[in-house]
Design an enzyme around this catalytic site. Structure first.
Site, short mmCIF file in Angstrom:
data_model
loop_
_atom_site.label_atom_id
_atom_site.label_comp_id
_atom_site.label_asym_id
_atom_site.label_seq_id
_atom_site.Cartn_x
_atom_site.Cartn_y
_atom_site.Cartn_z
N CYS A 39 0.85 -1.22 0.28
CA CYS A 39 0.07 -0.33 -0.06
C CYS A 39 1.00 1.39 0.08
CB CYS A 39 -1.33 0.04 1.53
SG CYS A 39 -2.01 -1.01 1.37
N GLY A 232 -6.67 -3.22 -11.97
CA GLY A 232 -7.41 -4.73 -11.29
C GLY A 232 -6.91 -6.30 -11.38
N TYR A 272 -6.06 -23.53 5.93
CA TYR A 272 -6.55 -22.75 6.21
C TYR A 272 -5.97 -21.56 5.01
CZ TYR A 272 -7.69 -23.55 10.63
OH TYR A 272 -7.99 -24.58 11.98
N GLY A 275 -6.39 -14.04 3.34
CA GLY A 275 -6.60 -12.68 2.22
C GLY A 275 -7.20 -12.39 0.99
#
Lengths: 444, 444
Positions: A39, A232, A272, A275
């Protein structure tokens, strides 16, 4: 145990587990780097952060010193759920527990020229370094896709005085996150930074010999030394899918409330998934969706860690609150947009307000634009754009949606006040009052 | 109709009514000014706002042009509820509806010397101007009372390079608003600004001939050219009380949910009371209390306007969220403090967290200190101190209390993230997790 993926989810789980238990942990990642902030990359490119290297929060050595067997640039080729092994470079690795956190990868638009030199995507730190290097010799950049990354990158390159064009296929930018009226504020801000924003067009082709030199948009040719594709991402589901794990309509791995996947509907008890590779559900519509925000990934990591350390915790549907910083503007959203409401046949009433983050007479106040979306008296969505105080309001409104807050409650909301930090009445209240007025008119 | 008091409540009602209806409105006020921001005064004195005059939001002429008969510096001597009149300067004024919004006035501590020259309080704009003038020739100021006004004024005078001493009777400052651990952060910040903060002592006397020249504290003498008394305010209830209106144990006027007072328990149907002169109730304890924040006054004005224009609206109990800006720190609270919990025999568990307002690597992040107070799993109070993002978090936590949010919900709260505006997980979540851990330990 084995973790596939060394992104936000995988590394958070690994780090927590070393504190909680004595698992031996092996992590495989195709990435060259780990534990860096994806980010943060647009802000390092924009110059707000001094270098891309400062985004690396921990060096691989730190993890290895914790006893984690971290294998970077190492692809897992297959998972055998029966045998409880993964195969990498021809070698089999047994696992007691497996975490799949493969993230997602950029979608390459189906147009000519995407494999030319200097046509780049922004996903990994290596990608960011390539863009950084290309920018040294770039006069014109064309960014294809006006979502979160595209808009943040357009602000970043324009701040570096590179002539920047942002092309967006929808008629308004950030169309997944904002209604057109709110997106227009961001559009104008990008224009004021010098970005040429072109909406309603998809590029026809990317042109050049070896290197890119232009992009054709609606039969005009735009010069480009660098093209950034930000149209995207899609979930990295191939490993899971090849292993027989159920994949949802969104392309994300189907998981139960404990974040465990299934094969033909049967839960895989030792696996599992967390994300961006996982399919989640929307609190308002109940529908399957993907979440591409780091905060969701981090929350999933917490849930998986709990479940691996036998504190059973569930992951529920999400509102997917999102905030981005685009130039001087902070832009946030939570819950559903008007468009999503329409797609789901949800009747809504909206309330709009503008305000400031300080008393009128107090210097330095920044404008705030607030849009609230109600369905049947309840808040179901909110969008906030402004110079400051956006992230915190989005968080408050996310809580408001989750706690089933009514328009009357928000109109009369108790808020605090001091001239250097607020108006006497928070503009959120005015937006709710606006919606309330519309509702009363419709009833009468 | 008649409004007594031209403060936040009275003027908001008058202004709204001119839009809604054709009431003839007369307003009486003992103040020389109207429509100015009291909350802004410390910041004009501190120099953040260029002058006290810019706190005047509207001139008296503006109101008179709206048709409001605004009588400043005019005392109402009595109210006759039977006759529906008020008397001022020997003349009787009939009313159809009456609003009592007399506010509150500073408490003068019972020590010698409070009537010396340059011993001042800060309530009205004229008070602020007197302080401003006195500061021109002040080398040493002693501020008596370390509540909201005292602390804001201490920051203001120290920013003007006046030697500043702040005396507080309790052992920690801001004791109505903050627990000692949180108050200590503010105390340290004031010290770092050069303020001498003395806690646990009340002044013995204020000394001087005609003008003040010192203050005696615990047998030490502190030089003072100016003393500011900020030892709290009490509701201006005399007019109401003399008219037979019921006054509560707090000194505030007792009102029903529609903000109407009573005489011997019988509602006065043509009278409304609002603002600081009114007794309110605490959401958590249910007890009578006073609210001295402008946002409560403004909300009451809205309710009274609705009720006068026949849209019946109720005013409920309050959490009284509060924020102050003290030097570079923002300080906020909502709901009950640990002290108030103890006084009310409410068993609590607290959770503390520190955090930042940006990602670690992003320049300019400010520290945040968060304290959450839970009772029986539910949030009942919160305190936040930090460099930014305090007011918005207090508002969110106020909503959380009002919507009965549990410690689990806050620990797993969905929040948004972008490196320039937040940490990946909001520190509110960490504070809740801290409380949750304590609770689990107690259970096990």
């Amino acid at each position: 145990m084995i973790i596939i993926g060394a992104g936000a989810t995988g590394m958070a789980i690994a780090t927590s587990l070393t504190r909680h238990s004595h698992h031996s942990i092996t992590i495989f990642s195709t990435d060259r780097h780990t534990a860096y902030s994806q980010c943060g990359m647009p802000f390092a490119i924009g110059g707000q952060i001094d270098s891309l290297d400062s985004l690396v929060l921990r060096e691989p050595k730190t993890f290895r010193d914790m006893g984690i067997d971290l294998r970077l640039e190492t692809r897992v080729d297959s998972i055998d759920i029966e045998q409880k092994t993964v195969t990498s470079a021809g070698e089999k690795y047994p696992y007691d527990k497996l975490v799949i956190a493969t993230g997602s990868s950029p979608i390459i638009p189906p147009i000519p020229g995407t494999s030319l030199e200097n046509v780049l995507t922004l996903r990994t730190l290596s990608d960011a370094k390539r863009i950084e290097k290309a920018l040294e010799n770039t006069s014109n950049v064309v960014i294809i896709g006006g979502g979160s990354i595209g808009a943040e990158m357009a602000a970043a390159t324009s701040q570096r005085n590179v002539d920047t064009t942002l092309i967006n296929r929808s008629t308004s930018i950030l169309s997944h996150n904002l209604d057109p009226d709110m997106a227009d504020i961001v559009h104008e801000h990008l224009s004021s930074l010098g970005v040429k924003v072109i909406t309603g067009y998809a590029p026809g082709s990317i042109n050049g010999e070896k290197e890119v030199n232009s992009v054709t948009i609606a039969s005009s040719e735009f010069p480009a030394d660098l093209v950034i594709l930000s149209t995207g991402v899609s979930p990295e589901n191939k490993l899971a899918s090849d292993a027989g794990i159920d994949i949802g309509e969104t392309g994300g791995i189907i998981v139960d409330n404990y974040l465990q996947p299934s094969v033909n509907g049967m839960i895989c008890k030792d696996i599992y998934c967390g994300g961006e590779c996982v399919e989640v559900h929307d609190t308002i519509t109940g529908k399957a969706m993907l979440s591409q925000v780091a905060s969701t990934a981090r929350r999933m990591a917490g849930i998986i860690t709990n479940n691996l350390t036998s504190v059973s915790t569930e992951f529920g549907p999400i509102l997917n609150p999102w905030v981005a910083v685009i130039g001087e503007l902070q832009v946030g959203t939570t819950g559903i947009t008007s468009k999503k409401a329409m797609e789901n046949d949800i009747k809504i009433v909206t309330g709009l307000a503008t305000g400031s983050t300080r008393a009128d007479y107090y210097p330095g106040g920044k404008q705030l634009f607030i849009k609230l979306i109600f369905s049947e008296q309840y808040l179901v969505g909110a969008q906030v754009v402004g110079g400051e105080g956006v992230k915190e309001r989005i968080d408050a409104l996310t809580l408001a949606i989750n706690k089933k807050t009514t328009v009357e409650e928000l109109a009369n909301i108790e808020t605090c006040y001091a001239p250097p930090v607020s108006m006497l009445i928070d503009p959120v209240s005015f937006a709710a009052k606006g919606a309330l007025k519309k509702m009363s008119k419709r009833r009468s």
